[in-house]
Motif scaffolding. Structure first.
Motif, mmCIF file in Angstrom:
data_model
loop_
_atom_site.group_PDB
_atom_site.id
_atom_site.type_symbol
_atom_site.label_atom_id
_atom_site.label_comp_id
_atom_site.label_asym_id
_atom_site.label_seq_id
_atom_site.Cartn_x
_atom_site.Cartn_y
_atom_site.Cartn_z
ATOM 1 N N SER A 41 0.812 -3.430 0.666
ATOM 2 C CA SER A 41 1.953 -2.534 0.921
ATOM 3 C C SER A 41 3.108 -2.744 -0.048
ATOM 4 O O SER A 41 4.274 -2.728 0.356
ATOM 5 C CB SER A 41 2.474 -2.690 2.362
ATOM 6 O OG SER A 41 1.575 -2.144 3.283
ATOM 7 N N LEU A 42 2.820 -2.933 -1.331
ATOM 8 C CA LEU A 42 3.897 -3.123 -2.292
ATOM 9 C C LEU A 42 4.517 -1.790 -2.675
ATOM 10 O O LEU A 42 3.821 -0.816 -2.939
ATOM 11 C CB LEU A 42 3.394 -3.838 -3.546
ATOM 12 C CG LEU A 42 4.464 -4.167 -4.595
ATOM 13 C CD1 LEU A 42 4.180 -5.514 -5.241
ATOM 14 C CD2 LEU A 42 4.555 -3.088 -5.680
ATOM 15 N N HIS A 74 -3.077 5.781 5.101
ATOM 16 C CA HIS A 74 -2.149 5.285 4.085
ATOM 17 C C HIS A 74 -1.702 6.355 3.084
ATOM 18 O O HIS A 74 -1.869 6.207 1.873
ATOM 19 C CB HIS A 74 -2.761 4.098 3.340
ATOM 20 C CG HIS A 74 -3.317 3.045 4.237
ATOM 21 N ND1 HIS A 74 -4.399 2.265 3.901
ATOM 22 C CD2 HIS A 74 -2.945 2.655 5.485
ATOM 23 C CE1 HIS A 74 -4.676 1.440 4.889
ATOM 24 N NE2 HIS A 74 -3.809 1.655 5.858
ATOM 25 N N PRO A 75 -1.097 7.441 3.559
ATOM 26 C CA PRO A 75 -0.614 8.481 2.639
ATOM 27 C C PRO A 75 0.538 7.990 1.772
ATOM 28 O O PRO A 75 1.401 7.228 2.220
ATOM 29 C CB PRO A 75 -0.152 9.588 3.596
ATOM 30 C CG PRO A 75 0.221 8.857 4.858
ATOM 31 C CD PRO A 75 -0.761 7.727 4.961
ATOM 32 N N ALA A 76 0.544 8.422 0.515
ATOM 33 C CA ALA A 76 1.619 8.102 -0.436
ATOM 34 C C ALA A 76 1.773 9.278 -1.372
ATOM 35 O O ALA A 76 0.783 9.844 -1.841
ATOM 36 C CB ALA A 76 1.297 6.839 -1.217
ATOM 37 N N GLU A 101 -10.218 -0.835 -0.726
ATOM 38 C CA GLU A 101 -8.916 -0.548 -1.337
ATOM 39 C C GLU A 101 -8.036 0.129 -0.296
ATOM 40 O O GLU A 101 -8.492 1.044 0.409
ATOM 41 C CB GLU A 101 -9.066 0.336 -2.566
ATOM 42 C CG GLU A 101 -9.481 -0.410 -3.812
ATOM 43 C CD GLU A 101 -10.888 -0.958 -3.743
ATOM 44 O OE1 GLU A 101 -11.075 -2.162 -4.016
ATOM 45 O OE2 GLU A 101 -11.820 -0.194 -3.411
ATOM 46 N N MET A 102 -6.776 -0.294 -0.223
ATOM 47 C CA MET A 102 -5.886 0.186 0.824
ATOM 48 C C MET A 102 -4.449 0.266 0.308
ATOM 49 O O MET A 102 -4.112 -0.280 -0.741
ATOM 50 C CB MET A 102 -5.939 -0.750 2.047
ATOM 51 C CG MET A 102 -7.333 -0.975 2.597
ATOM 52 S SD MET A 102 -7.387 -2.187 3.935
ATOM 53 C CE MET A 102 -6.616 -1.254 5.253
ATOM 54 N N PHE A 103 -3.591 0.951 1.064
ATOM 55 C CA PHE A 103 -2.146 0.997 0.863
ATOM 56 C C PHE A 103 -1.728 1.339 -0.562
ATOM 57 O O PHE A 103 -1.075 0.543 -1.249
ATOM 58 C CB PHE A 103 -1.495 -0.323 1.293
ATOM 59 C CG PHE A 103 -1.591 -0.589 2.763
ATOM 60 C CD1 PHE A 103 -0.753 0.060 3.647
ATOM 61 C CD2 PHE A 103 -2.539 -1.471 3.263
ATOM 62 C CE1 PHE A 103 -0.837 -0.166 5.017
ATOM 63 C CE2 PHE A 103 -2.637 -1.712 4.626
ATOM 64 C CZ PHE A 103 -1.786 -1.060 5.510
ATOM 65 N N PRO A 104 -2.064 2.544 -1.051
ATOM 66 C CA PRO A 104 -1.609 2.939 -2.392
ATOM 67 C C PRO A 104 -0.116 3.256 -2.413
ATOM 68 O O PRO A 104 0.470 3.663 -1.410
ATOM 69 C CB PRO A 104 -2.435 4.196 -2.676
ATOM 70 C CG PRO A 104 -2.692 4.785 -1.312
ATOM 71 C CD PRO A 104 -2.868 3.597 -0.403
ATOM 72 N N PHE A 105 0.491 3.046 -3.576
ATOM 73 C CA PHE A 105 1.866 3.461 -3.840
ATOM 74 C C PHE A 105 1.947 3.826 -5.308
ATOM 75 O O PHE A 105 1.497 3.050 -6.168
ATOM 76 C CB PHE A 105 2.864 2.345 -3.516
ATOM 77 C CG PHE A 105 4.264 2.641 -3.968
ATOM 78 C CD1 PHE A 105 5.064 3.511 -3.241
ATOM 79 C CD2 PHE A 105 4.778 2.074 -5.121
ATOM 80 C CE1 PHE A 105 6.364 3.809 -3.667
ATOM 81 C CE2 PHE A 105 6.064 2.356 -5.549
ATOM 82 C CZ PHE A 105 6.861 3.228 -4.813
ATOM 83 N N ASP A 130 7.122 5.452 -12.743
ATOM 84 C CA ASP A 130 6.504 5.530 -14.062
ATOM 85 C C ASP A 130 4.983 5.719 -13.977
ATOM 86 O O ASP A 130 4.256 5.438 -14.920
ATOM 87 C CB ASP A 130 6.839 4.298 -14.900
ATOM 88 C CG ASP A 130 6.246 3.016 -14.317
ATOM 89 O OD1 ASP A 130 5.663 3.063 -13.211
ATOM 90 O OD2 ASP A 130 6.348 1.962 -14.972
ATOM 91 N N ASN A 131 4.529 6.218 -12.807
ATOM 92 C CA ASN A 131 3.114 6.535 -12.587
ATOM 93 C C ASN A 131 2.203 5.313 -12.698
ATOM 94 O O ASN A 131 1.089 5.389 -13.219
ATOM 95 C CB ASN A 131 2.634 7.630 -13.537
ATOM 96 C CG ASN A 131 3.171 8.998 -13.163
ATOM 97 O OD1 ASN A 131 3.348 9.299 -11.980
ATOM 98 N ND2 ASN A 131 3.442 9.829 -14.148
ATOM 99 N N THR A 132 2.671 4.204 -12.192
ATOM 100 C CA THR A 132 1.814 3.037 -12.008
ATOM 101 C C THR A 132 1.383 2.991 -10.548
ATOM 102 O O THR A 132 2.217 3.113 -9.648
ATOM 103 C CB THR A 132 2.548 1.739 -12.381
ATOM 104 O OG1 THR A 132 2.916 1.781 -13.758
ATOM 105 C CG2 THR A 132 1.656 0.526 -12.145
ATOM 106 N N LEU A 133 0.093 2.838 -10.344
ATOM 107 C CA LEU A 133 -0.453 2.772 -8.993
ATOM 108 C C LEU A 133 -0.528 1.318 -8.553
ATOM 109 O O LEU A 133 -1.116 0.479 -9.247
ATOM 110 C CB LEU A 133 -1.853 3.401 -8.956
ATOM 111 C CG LEU A 133 -2.586 3.325 -7.623
ATOM 112 C CD1 LEU A 133 -1.974 4.305 -6.627
ATOM 113 C CD2 LEU A 133 -4.072 3.614 -7.807
#
Length: 302
Positions: free
Chosen positions: A273-274, A162-164, A218-222, A226-229
């Motif tokens: 995946s948001l 899950h690279p972001a 924990e999965m699927f970071p985005f 505005d630097n909200t994870l």
């Protein structure tokens, strides 16, 4: 009697307030009985996502009996639709046959994808063959994405996915189950970050810590403009399955305590995946909620 009347009015007010929706969601036309997930916006007008590889007759292609996952790209329309869906072009000589998720650098020069090891890059010694790693490739006209190499910090004893990328392309976020040391994974998988330096070198992975990660998965970071994870977790006290959480970055690069997103972004089933636009007004996510078209569906929200 009068007290009872006002009490009923009060209850009706509470019920009405709790049902007020801050978000509206829409199931997209591109969804089928097959899964659609791994969303990552790569420009103001394009997105990539993961689904099964299909043959010319629309049948699922398989490898050793298992469906092959690959990545597609599509154009974003103002009303939230995704059209002009096509396969992301990958050099077949790279022998990459199973991709769970991917992202493309802001300058369009590199693609990061999570995949299995192949005969070409299989590590020496003992390792778990089901482990994933993250590879980076470059684009060449006529070939597509090619010249893939495993990122140097990927230890074959662990799994990475899950690279972001941050909006400036200088930080890579990902999921891993790294064990040992100060950056040990708390649960089944945690979210990490790593610095990307000029010249294509990388720092050491850093666990985002207990404000983000839990003893669950924990999965699927985005990471938003505005630097909200935003990420998914199956930690306790959720709505059910995986839920979508968000954590705001502090000025020093650490993160505030993650909070659960409300319904209808979350449901009793898996939600993950948001991604969200630069104005924090519209976006997409995947869900296996009731009323979908089959497996994981992509939803548009505003």
């Amino acid at each position: 009697m009068l007290k009872l009347f006002f009490y009923i009015l009060f209850l009706i007010g509470l019920i009405g307030f709790s049902q007020t929706k801050d978000y509206t969601v829409k199931n997209l036309d591109i969804n089928t009985k097959y899964p659609h997930f791994g969303l990552m916006q790569i420009s103001d007008s394009k997105v990539v996502f993961t689904s099964y590889l299909l043959d010319k007759k629309g049948r699922v292609k398989r490898f050793e009996g298992n469906p092959i996952l690959t990545i597609y790209e599509g154009d974003l329309l103002d009303e939230g639709s995704i059209n002009n869906i096509k396969l992301v072009q990958i050099d077949p000589k790279q022998h990459i046959s199973h991709i769970t998720s991917a992202t493309i650098s802001p300058d369009g020069k590199h693609i990061y994808l999570a995949t299995n090891y192949t005969r070409k890059n299989m590590p020496k010694g003992n390792f778990k063959e089901s482990n994933f790693h993250i590879s980076v490739g470059e684009f060449m006209a006529g070939l597509g994405w090619t010249n893939f190499r495993v990122l140097p910090f990927c230890n074959p004893k662990y799994s990475y996915a899950h690279p972001a990328l941050s909006k400036d392309g200088k930080t890579l976020y990902f999921t891993a189950n790294i064990r040992g040391g100060r950056e040990n994974t708390r649960g089944g998988s945690d979210i990490f970050k790593v610095d990307i330096f000029d010249g294509g070198t990388y720092g050491e992975p850093k666990n985002l810590g207990s404000k983000v990660n839990s003893y669950s998965r924990e999965m699927f970071p985005f990471i938003s403009a505005d630097n909200t994870l935003y990420f998914a977790s199956n930690r306790p006290n959720g709505f059910g399955g995986f839920d979508i959480y968000k954590s705001i970055m502090n000025e020093d690069g650490t993160f505030k305590k993650a909070v659960k997103m409300p319904k209808p972004l979350n449901s009793k089933q898996d939600d993950f995946s948001l991604i969200i636009d630069a104005e924090n007004k519209t976006g997409y996510f995947s869900s296996k909620r009731q009323g979908g078209k089959g497996d994981d569906d992509i939803y548009f929200f505003n």
